[in-house]
Write an enzyme that holds these catalytic residues in place. Sequence first.
Site, PDB file in Angstrom:
ATOM      1  N   TYR A  48       0.840  -1.195   0.000  1.00 27.89           N
ATOM      2  CA  TYR A  48       0.000   0.000   0.000  1.00 27.89           C
ATOM      3  C   TYR A  48       0.879   1.250   0.000  1.00 27.89           C
ATOM      4  CZ  TYR A  48      -4.029  -2.921   0.548  1.00 27.89           C
ATOM      5  OH  TYR A  48      -4.997  -3.846   0.316  1.00 27.89           O
ATOM      6  N   HIS A  49       1.804   1.286  -0.899  1.00 34.47           N
ATOM      7  CA  HIS A  49       2.642   2.471  -1.053  1.00 34.47           C
ATOM      8  C   HIS A  49       3.362   2.404  -2.400  1.00 34.47           C
ATOM      9  CE1 HIS A  49       5.181  -0.478   1.254  1.00 34.47           C
ATOM     10  NE2 HIS A  49       5.840  -0.346   0.131  1.00 34.47           N
TER      11      HIS A  49
END
Length: 329
Positions: A48-49
């Site tokens: 999630y980045h």
Amino acid sequence: MEVKLFNFKEIGDKRGTLTPIEASKDIPFEIRRVYYMYGTVENARRGYHAHKALKQILICINGSCKVLLDDGKEKTIIELSKRHQGLYIGEYMWREMYDFSKDAVLMVLASDYYDETDYIRDYEIFLTILKDNCQNIDVFIHPKAIVESSNIGSKTKIWAYSHVLSKAVIGKNCNICDHTFIENDVIIGDNVTVKSGVYIWDGVKISNNVFIGPNATFTNDSRPRSKQYPEKFKETIIKEGASIGANATIVAGNTIGKYALIGAGAVVTKNIPDYTMWYGNPAKFKGYICSCGEQLESDFRCPRCKVEHPIKGDIGENENICEIERKAQ
Ligand code: T46
């Protein structure tokens, strides 16, 4: 999309299998960090980045997992389950890892040390940065170039009448001059200059800061026959900071060492050691050279940098030219 699946060598014998991975040769960067994840709990999702500059290769060395990649326009899901397969993820690519099998071990080779400031952990911010980058100079592709690959690093320029095939990987801040051709199984690092008239064929791997002079010639097959293709083309490796002079020919399967210099028109028929200069046909050893481009003096001192060169220890003060020629096999 700066994403590519690499199939690494599998060397098998009756004892089992071994997969080697060499930095800047099998993957497009020097490795500064390795980390791995294991014991991932059921339904856990990681990632999630995106990263601003970090390049990574993800290898599921045991079990399996899925990786969702999102460049802000398109989402792709890739399943990693093969131990010899590495997923390259470049800059500005959102990633989410999930569906880890109980026994999954996900190993990551990274181009830099851990740096929290390199992370973009908010998806909205990620999309805004992408939008801003698109409006920026970033990659320059001349309208008369044909560039099929999207694995091109920021600030790279590709000039007119060049053709880059879809699977080629080109790093940041490179200058790919007019009338060049770059095939699929090619990796070019950062800050590389490729002058006009250079054709880079399958199997050629070029590290950071390399200079390729005009009309330098690469080959990838020592016994070519029309319409007959080897299973794999020979690999030619040009290491960090090396320079190849105009019209030089690099015979397939050879490695040019770090900061080595190949003179104009030379024909390289053997592996070239780091920090050495070679001219002629066939190319012969002519001396030692500093990374700044100055020839080293007999005491391995660079007249420009005024420092004693680190290769002194490696080579030995008394080694003569014959010995260097002999080593360059
Ligand atoms: C990535 C994906 C594929 C460190 O201290 N050093 C390290 O080298 C790393 C990678 C992490 N950490 C710390 C930072 C966090 O406190 O370990 C903790 C977990 O890291 P993170 O939540 O970022 O882990 P993932 O699995 O979400 O992401 C990792 C990498 O961080 C990231 O770069 O691309 O794997």
